[in-house]
Design a protein around this motif. Structure first.
Motif, PDB file in Angstrom:
ATOM      1  N   PHE A   1       0.825  -1.195   0.000  1.00 61.53           N
ATOM      2  CA  PHE A   1       0.000   0.000   0.000  1.00 61.53           C
ATOM      3  C   PHE A   1       0.863   1.251   0.000  1.00 61.53           C
ATOM      4  O   PHE A   1       1.883   1.317   0.667  1.00 61.53           O
TER       5      PHE A   1
ATOM      6  N   TRP B   1       6.244  -1.445   1.965  1.00 63.53           N
ATOM      7  CA  TRP B   1       7.297  -2.307   2.517  1.00 63.53           C
ATOM      8  C   TRP B   1       8.646  -1.786   2.029  1.00 63.53           C
ATOM      9  O   TRP B   1       9.310  -2.399   1.223  1.00 63.53           O
TER      10      TRP B   1
ATOM     11  N   ARG C   1      -4.113 -17.034   3.007  1.00 64.86           N
ATOM     12  CA  ARG C   1      -5.481 -17.234   2.550  1.00 64.86           C
ATOM     13  C   ARG C   1      -5.525 -17.328   1.038  1.00 64.86           C
ATOM     14  O   ARG C   1      -4.625 -16.880   0.338  1.00 64.86           O
TER      15      ARG C   1
ATOM     16  N   ALA D   1       0.654  -2.459   6.145  1.00 68.60           N
ATOM     17  CA  ALA D   1      -0.448  -3.409   6.071  1.00 68.60           C
ATOM     18  C   ALA D   1       0.046  -4.607   5.286  1.00 68.60           C
ATOM     19  O   ALA D   1       0.678  -4.458   4.243  1.00 68.60           O
ATOM     20  N   ASP D   2      -0.241  -5.774   5.796  1.00 72.81           N
ATOM     21  CA  ASP D   2       0.183  -6.955   5.068  1.00 72.81           C
ATOM     22  C   ASP D   2      -0.553  -6.989   3.739  1.00 72.81           C
ATOM     23  O   ASP D   2      -1.779  -6.921   3.692  1.00 72.81           O
ATOM     24  N   VAL D   3       0.196  -7.077   2.670  1.00 74.93           N
ATOM     25  CA  VAL D   3      -0.410  -6.975   1.350  1.00 74.93           C
ATOM     26  C   VAL D   3      -1.353  -8.130   1.061  1.00 74.93           C
ATOM     27  O   VAL D   3      -2.250  -8.007   0.240  1.00 74.93           O
TER      28      VAL D   3
ATOM     29  N   THR E   1      -3.268  -9.831   3.422  1.00 75.15           N
ATOM     30  CA  THR E   1      -4.474  -9.884   4.256  1.00 75.15           C
ATOM     31  C   THR E   1      -5.019  -8.518   4.598  1.00 75.15           C
ATOM     32  O   THR E   1      -6.147  -8.403   5.058  1.00 75.15           O
ATOM     33  N   GLY E   2      -4.226  -7.481   4.383  1.00 72.17           N
ATOM     34  CA  GLY E   2      -4.656  -6.156   4.791  1.00 72.17           C
ATOM     35  C   GLY E   2      -4.444  -5.919   6.274  1.00 72.17           C
ATOM     36  O   GLY E   2      -4.668  -4.823   6.765  1.00 72.17           O
TER      37      GLY E   2
END
Lengths: 1152, 498
Positions: A796, A801, A872, B61-63, B65-66
């Motif tokens: 984001f 990162w 996931r 934010a983990d890309v 899972t958000g």
């Protein structure tokens, strides 16, 4: 050449099977109403007859040979008739026939090309019904041009006009002919003689009430076989109308509209029959003037970069459609109706149709209103004196807490060391007074100016509707408002005889002044908004200090609310919508249409925090400029075939079409901080030292493209039985590569019971009764098609990162997604059964229905092991269901000349539950397999532990409890509080939503009272969230709600809210919830009370320049009846909600 | 006319039915499986997120899972901030009742939210995946490949060590063939887990060509042989049980001492001079990065602290007076800790008029507007103190001169005289080294918690401070309850949290 009918003694000349049916029908007439009389003679065919003393049978044969007519008669009927002698030359056949039958006790009727000979029964002459054919022509009242395909109805039959406007129909004397068609006002003509009649039809300003726009066509309301509700905007309250979905609130059973924010033009949550897709979204598909809006998301966005001080801006994407332009709204609820929109229609479809130009005198309407908005009571914060007193009190309390002192906050005995130093001295307090009221300071009396002009007119070939709306709201919060201009031109152009070209074109611009409110997550310190700041900023300060700088509060992280007024926070929203449509009437029954759709929405947002706002998190200023756009393009072509056979006994309506759709979205934003001056605002970002340059970003969302084919077949038999079958095939780039195409079928059946003969005797009471049922499937394609692919991305923009090596920032790339090429749409299967009724000549109409909607192949994330690289994966798995009843009733309670009272009431219930779960996700032990989707789980509570005896009583279950803790219920009585004591506390979804509208009219006065509400859903206590005892007692105190004094403390052991001491038991409650703050809520909101006065004609002047005028006053949101503890049962209940307005509007509607 | 239209429509339908390629899913703003990790630049990008975990900004934010992933080193929520709430040095102004009073349970932290770093176990698997891809990558030289492989082994070893420190042995995926295994494996034994961690770090030391980057500022911030050695040293010291373990620690400590680091003349300057010779590893910061340290430690009305002019902060934490009182007058380290400050209203606030804590500035050059600065993580003084502890453990009686000298290098700089009583016995010396570690390494990367646990005082000290809920279970954090539930019983909870 006669053929003998095998089953009877009728003879039919030149029999063919097509005519056989007519004959059968006539036999019925003969049998049941056998006494008929001949009267008309307008047929053109001429015959010559020269016979002497021949039998009637022979005469009929001769006439048959000379003409196109067949004769139908009974031989027994002819047995006692005299032979005929006649000589005529070139006379009309019917005139000859009349002469032949003179004195024969016989008569005839003509049906199409058959002449049926019947007996004349003099004795029943007065009671018989006498059918005779009448011919005529229907023309446009303005220009006299013939009108095609106008439905003509008599008591016993119906037909349509041909392309020259001609018709022929059998009538009886005194019969009333009804002429109707979409787009024209219905006309009725009483038949008095047999002459050729010419009927003029006026173009209708409004679509006929009984015609409903459905997907790719329209249907008569009475012939609908699926669950469809149509609303005409003339029945809605258009005062200060911002968006169409807001207007629908409480108007349609099963359409759940929730206004969750009071921001001007704020977002609205809409779902039809419950939200049952956890991830697929629940927004219905909007179809605007026939164009499905593939991507209807708002382009308004919350600036992303820098530190958060803008809260959330949430706008309704439908704000850019002027509600005053809308003619009708149709809500398609069941899958049989929605299947025509296939994979996008699982959440129902809302069809919006705008007004069209009419042929005739140019008509100008001008409607204007001005409104004043006052704030409903808001959360009350401490004034300066109370703030100081309580900051001292809670500061002393915090000392006890900080040091774990017994008995309230631990086991340590208070040794008196570290004494509390009161924040405020007695002199300070006595001098404080009420201090500065920050909430008052940032709020104001709002106003709304709303002006609408429309011009409507045209000739037989060109019709235009054009309008302009200006809406200007200065909302309750300083610097918050919206200004909207929407222009529209709807053109209808007849090109030659069979081609029409329509264009719906609108352009809007909205300038929003944004004030961030609501909960953007975080706290008022790390995620401040204007209202959060105003509630927390100490009332002991005024905005500015002696040096003219903005003051800080005790805690510098609380922004000075005055600082927000120095900010720029605006967005400009533009939408261009164009829907050109070409329609070719290939034959009276067959029509081909091609419709294009261009829908471009964009928002430019500017955000600037100047240095002088003195925001602690943006000391050198902070700016962001961003642009977001959503574009929808579509093209569709389809054929409509509508044909009646056998005098309307069989009606077929068919549709075949295809379409291509594309939707794209993109966004870019640029962030800068480090401004040496406030001078340029966002006009010159380059002067910023720009250390956030790395956060400038742009992105292009993946385009969505769809290809579709669709078809529908509707068959009506004898106006009693209706069968409708629909199917759509969609291919979409949203779906995984292994699953790119889906087919969505639907079928429905309706039985118009009132048209059955056995119904005749109660027809006076029950004039309409229709049973209908449907079954079908539609899809929810609101998924990210790229879930089929494994992706690697930089994360984001706001929190990338990144890492600095040396002096160079490096961008990190991580796997963002594990692909599942089989991912596909969710499928909704809906079963619907309903009854529509009309009683006492439609004084009471309504419907009752039951639906059962099941979502299969739910898009969900399969949870992979927490220790795997991507935890996931998108899967289609699981199933949910929503079922409920809907009830709607419209009544004309009183209808006298001077006074009338009408009501409409609707109620929709639903319960949304799980049917089956994702087997890959182990259910938490306290969650039931088939629980309601929005279930709330937690421990039960039993008040507050107030006394040492209370503590003793819970010593096994809550061994480390302290006074002021909540007392939890050991539900399974096993002596300990743990996961096994977590129970299902209820459902967040309301059980039902309702709307009640009453309209009274006395002479020229009318009064409308509209109430809506819901009941039976769980909600959070709305007051507790605003109590901040801990922050109030901090070394740098924050202001808090006056209700904070009700918190249990060492100095107030009667407090009704638990103390802020830690409840140690919570660490064993994996649900994290309890029922202490929950309540089952109901509310009924008095949304509008409108009083109108229509000027009598005598005031309009002799010249009638002003055709009509109406004055009104409207009260919006007068009050709420509710059991809810909190600010408002419906709107934001979190930290810093937008204040709720009460509105009084004055205005007028005029027509010239 | 009629036929023409039918023809056109038929054509249209045919077209719409056939153009399949129109529906191909397009992703324009991300890499796909086919075009990622082809070049050295790609490799750098793929490595960066692992470093990013150690950044000093809030986090990301983990890309996938958000979910928000807080940085290990963010002042307001990093490892030091979380763990210091449970030790004796921190005065928690904002109060985190769960941590501060040891009241947390398995349900207090949730893996989907910030939690206490549990979700970083995912990054171990990501490291395993990247190592696997790097092993197989083609088109880059062996030197380049080994450099990045070495860094990745170091990062994975480091993550493993952090997770072990907080949770004990878990079940990270270390074998690439297990990456897509749907069956979760049970927790490793402590021995196997530590052996794997050790192996990663030893591999990293072998593969990385560079010893340290103090003289190579373009790459300042990358891990090197010395970084990996330092992590390994911490692992050895904190898990040592037998003399053999201490011997291993001594070897790696000795290696580190031979890598050219030296103790800075001034305690204060260790944190001010960029890449000075005492720093083994620092997270680089500049005007383009963030650091919230000053916001955290500066009271909201402070304008001058220990002679430096500051902008008021948010006053989130301080140093307990009891801890402050451990320092003897004249200790040079006190130059970095303030016992009073000048308020924005002109007054002075100190211990006698309501200041409840000392201000642990550490970095004595105020950096405005939350800009980043080099954040010291590992430094040579830590090595020296470890060596004093290690050689004392390996000795049989009172410390010898070599041992004392390790300590003395640190105390001398601080202008502290080692009391004779501390040299009398092995235990006395050990206790003194721990006291010295506390004072020297205050608020540095969670050292205090590790030291107190190693010393055996973590729980007893908490109880003595009035935290009766502290028990032995609190030596590690609980695994979030939802993780236990979703692991279908494969992942077992830490003792005492069931």
């Amino acid at each position: 050449m006669y053929k003998k009918c095998l089953t009877c003694d009728f003879y039919i000349a030149k029999l063919n099977w097509a005519k056989f049916f007519i004959v059968m029908k006539l036999i019925a007439i003969l049998t049941f109403a056998c006494i008929l009389q001949v009267s008309a003679d307008t047929f053109a065919q001429k015959v010559s007859l020269n016979v002497k003393n021949v039998s009637l049978k022979e005469v009929f044969k001769l006439l048959t040979d000379q003409s196109d007519y067949d004769f139908v008669f009974s031989t027994t009927m002819l047995s006692d008739n005299n032979n005929i002698t006649i000589s005529t030359k070139n006379e009309p056949i019917l005139s000859v026939l009349s002469k032949v039958l003179e004195g024969q006790n016989l008569s005839y009727v003509v049906k199409d090309k058959a002449i049926i000979v019947i007996k004349k029964e003099q004795t029943f002459a007065k009671t018989i019904f006498k059918l005779f054919p009448i011919k005529g022509k229907v023309v446009d009242s303005e220009n006299g041009s013939p009108l095609l395909a106008i439905t003509v109805k008599s008591k016993t039959s119906s037909t349509q006009t041909d392309k020259d406007g001609n018709f022929s129909i059998n009538v009886e004397d005194g019969d009333v002919l009804t002429f109707s068609s979409i787009g024209f006002e219905t006309n009725q003509v009483t038949v008095t003689g047999s002459e050729f009649i010419t009927v003029m039809l006026k173009t209708s300003n409004t679509l006929l009430d009984n015609v409903v726009v459905v997907g790719y066509g329209s249907q008569k309301k009475e012939n609908l076989s699926s669950s469809v509700v149509s609303i005409k905007t003339k029945d809605l309250n258009m005062v200060n109308a911002v968006s169409v979905d807001n207007l629908l609130q409480g108007r349609v059973a099963g359409l759940n509209v929730s206004t969750y924010t009071a921001q001007p033009g704020g977002g609205i949550a809409v779902n039809i029959r419950g939200s049952i897709s956890p991830l697929g979204g629940s927004n219905p598909l909007y179809v605007l003037d026939g164009v499905p809006l593939t991507n209807n998301s708002s382009t308004d966005f919350t600036p992303s970069g820098g530190t958060a001080m803008r809260g959330f801006v949430d706008r309704n994407p439908l704000n850019n459609i002027n509600p005053n332009d809308i003619e009708s709204i149709t809500v398609l609820k069941d899958a049989s109706a929605t299947a025509i929109y296939g994979s996008a229609a699982a959440n129902g479809v809302i069809l919006i149709t705008t007004k069209k130009g009419v042929d005739g005198k140019v008509q100008v309407s001008y409607n204007a209103s001005h409104a004043i908005q006052n704030m409903a009571p808001y959360i009350e914060q401490f004034d300066a004196e109370q703030f100081m007193i309580n900051a001292n009190r809670f500061g002393a309390e915090r000392r006890l807490f900080d040091n774990n002192y017994a008995p309230f906050y631990g086991t340590v005995q208070d040794n008196g060391l570290n004494p509390h130093v009161p924040q405020f001295s007695a002199q300070d307090i006595s001098a404080a007074g009420r201090g500065f009221n920050w909430i008052d300071h940032i709020t104001r009396t709002g106003s709304i100016a709303d002006h609408n002009i429309s011009i409507n007119g045209g000739n037989k070939n060109t019709k235009v509707f054009s309008s302009l709306n200006y809406f200007d709201q200065n909302a309750l919060l300083e610097n918050s408002g919206m200004r909207r201009i929407v222009g529209r031109v709807n053109l209808n152009q007849q090109i030659g005889k069979i081609v029409t070209f329509d264009l719906a074109l609108s352009y809007s611009q909205i300038n929003n002044d944004n004030v961030a409110t609501g909960n953007q997550g975080g706290t008022q310190t790390n995620s401040p908004t204007l209202l959060r700041s105003a509630m927390a900023f100490a009332p002991t300060f005024t905005p500015y200090n002696d040096r003219g700088e903005l003051n800080f509060s005790y805690d510098r992280r609380i922004n000075n609310p005055e600082g927000y007024s120095l900010m720029t926070n605006t967005s400009q929203n533009k939408r261009l919508f164009a829907a050109p449509k070409l329609e070719v009437r290939i034959s009276p029954a067959l029509k081909a249409s091609v419709i294009g759709g261009i829908d471009q929405t964009s928002t430019t947002a500017e955000f600037f925090v100047p240095r002088r706002a003195n925001f602690d998190q943006a000391p050198t200023g902070n700016a962001e400029v961003g642009y977001a756009a959503v574009n929808n393009y579509s093209t569709e072509a389809f054929l409509n075939y509508d044909k009646s056979f056998r005098d309307g006994r069989h009606k077929i309506s068919a549709l075949l079409g295809g379409g291509y759709y594309s939707a794209t979205g993109n966004y870019f934003g640029s962030v800068a901080v480090g401004f040496p001056t406030d001078q340029f605002g966002t006009a010159n970002l380059a002067i910023a030292s720009n250390r956030l340059l790395g956060q400038s970003n742009s992105s292009v969302n993946q385009p969505i493209r769809k290809l579709s084919q669709f078809t529908r077949l509707n068959y009506t038999f004898a106006n009693k039985y209706i069968v409708d079958v629909t199917a759509r095939r969609d291919g979409s780039s949203q779906f995984g590569e292994n699953n790119r195409y889906g087919i969505f079928p639907g079928a429905s059946f309706a039985w118009k019971i009132n048209n059955e003969t056995f119904f005749d005797n109660i027809k006076e009471t029950v004039n309409e009764l229709k049973f209908r049922t449907s079954y079908g499937s539609s899809g929810n394609d609101n998924i990210r098609g790229n879930q089929s692919m494994s992706l690697y991305g930089p994360g984001f923009a706001t929190a990338p990162w990144n890492f600095l090596f040396g002096n160079e920032i490096n961008t990190g790339v991580l796997q963002t997604q594990l692909g599942n090429p089989n991912i596909s749409w969710e499928t909704n299967v809906t079963f619907n059964i309903g009854l529509d009724f009309g009683l006492f000549n439609n004084r009471i109409t309504g419907s009752v229905e039951y639906f059962n909607r099941t979502a299969n192949d739910l898009l969900d994330f399969g949870i992979l092991n927490i220790n795997s690289p991507v935890s996931r994966i998108g899967l289609n798995i699981g199933s949910t269901r929503s079922q409920g009843f809907e009830f709607a009733i419209n009544t004309q309670n009183i209808t006298t000349k001077n006074f009338s009272w009408a009501s409409n009431i609707n109620l929709g219930t639903f319960k949304a539950t799980w049917v089956s779960r994702n087997p890959d996700v182990p259910l938490l032990s306290y969650v039931g397999e088939k629980d309601a989707i929005n279930s709330v789980y937690g421990w039960k509570t039993n008040g507050i532990l107030r006394t040492p005896q209370d503590l003793l009583a819970v010593s096994t279950t809550q061994p480390n409890a302290v006074l002021g803790n909540l007392r939890y219920v050991d539900n399974n009585n096993d002596g300990q509080l743990d996961v096994k004591d977590v129970v299902n506390l209820g459902d967040f979804n309301p059980k039902g939503t309702f709307g009640i509208n009453n309209i009274f009219r006395y002479k020229n006065l009318d009064l409308a009272v509209f109430i809506y509400g819901n009941y039976g859903g769980l909600g959070w206590d709305g007051w507790q969230a605003f109590n901040r005892p801990f922050d109030l007692g901090a070394p740098t105190p924050l202001n808090s709600s006056v209700r904070t004094v009700d918190v249990f403390t060492s100095f107030n052991t009667d407090g009704i809210y638990p103390s802020y001491a830690l409840n140690v038991a919570d660490g064993a409650n994996p649900s994290g919830g309890n029922d202490f703050t929950m309540q089952s809520i109901y509310f009924a909101r008095l949304k509008n009370v409108t009083l109108g006065y229509t000027l009598p004609n005598k005031f309009l002047g002799a010249k009638k320049v002003l055709q009509s005028a109406k004055l009104f006053v409207d009260f919006g949101n007068l009050g709420v009846i509710t059991n809810f503890n909190g600010l408002d049962p419906e709107m934001e209940r979190n930290n810093g909600p937008y204040p709720i307005a009460r509105t009084i509007s004055f205005g007028f509607n005029t027509k010239f | 006319m009629k036929t023409k239209f039918v023809y056109v429509l038929t054509l249209f339908f045919t077209l719409t039915a056939c153009k399949k390629d129109l529906l191909v899913t397009e992703v324009k703003d991300q890499f796909t499986e086919n075009n990622f990790l082809k070049t050295e630049a790609d490799i750098k990008s793929a490595l960066t997120p692992f470093y990013s975990l150690f950044g000093t900004d809030w986090g990301a934010a983990d890309v996938a899972t958000g979910n928000y992933i807080g940085s290990f080193n963010v002042a307001l929520g990093g490892i030091d901030f979380i763990t210091s709430k449970m030790t004796d040095d921190m005065f928690d102004v904002w109060k985190d009742p769960d941590l501060g009073s040891f009241a947390f349970g398995a349900a207090t932290f949730n893996s989907n939210t910030q939690s206490v770093f549990f979700s970083r176990i995912q990054f171990v698997a990501r490291a395993t995946q990247l190592i696997d891809r790097l092993e197989k990558i083609e088109g880059v030289s062996d030197a380049v490949k080994n450099q990045y492989l070495g860094e990745m082994y170091c990062m994975r070893g480091w993550l493993l060590w952090i997770l072990y420190d907080l949770y004990g042995p878990l079940n990270p995926i270390l074998d690439a063939s297990q990456l897509s295994n749907k069956e979760m494996q049970p927790r490793m034994t402590a021995e196997a887990y530590l052996a794997a961690t050790e192996a990663d770090l030893i591999k990293a030391i072998g593969l990385m060509p560079t010893v340290r980057y103090n003289g190579n500022l373009n790459n300042w911030g990358r891990v090197s042989k010395s970084t990996a050695s330092m992590i390994l040293l911490k692992l050895y010291v904190n898990t040592a049980k037998t003399p053999a373990d201490w011997e291993k620690a001594k070897v790696i400590g000795t290696n580190l001492m031979g890598m050219g680091f030296s103790i800075n003349n001034s305690y204060r300057n260790v944190f001010l001079e960029p890449a000075n010779n005492e720093i083994i590893y620092a997270v680089p910061g500049n005007a383009g990065t963030f650091n919230w340290w000053f916001k955290l430690v500066l009271p909201s009305d402070a304008v001058i602290v220990n002679t430096i002019t500051v902008r008021p902060g948010w006053g989130g934490m301080g140093m307990n007076w009891a801890f402050f009182d451990k320092y003897t007058p004249g200790d040079r380290r006190l130059e970095t800790i303030a016992s009073s400050y000048r308020r924005d209203n002109g007054g002075i606030r100190n211990r006698s008029n309501g200041l409840q804590y000392a201000i642990p500035m550490k970095y004595m050059r105020f950096v405005p507007t939350d800009q980043g600065f080099d954040w010291v993580m590992f430094r040579y003084a830590d090595v020296l103190l470890y060596m004093a502890e290690i050689t004392n453990e390996l000795g049989s009686g009172a410390p010898n001169n070599t041992t004392i000298d390790y300590l003395k290098q640190v105390t001398d700089r601080a202008n502290v005289t080692i009391p004779a009583s501390a040299l009398l016995s092995k235990q006395a010396f050990k206790d003194y080294v721990f006291e010295e570690r506390a004072k020297e390494l205050y608020f540095e990367n969670g050292n205090r918690r590790q030291d107190m646990i190693r010393q055996g005082t973590f729980i007893s000290n908490a109880i003595a401070r009035g935290k009766p809920l502290a028990t032995a279970k609190n030596l590690v954090f609980p695994i979030p309850a939802n993780v236990i539930e979703t692991s279908k019983g494969v992942l077992t909870q830490n003792n005492g949290y069931n």
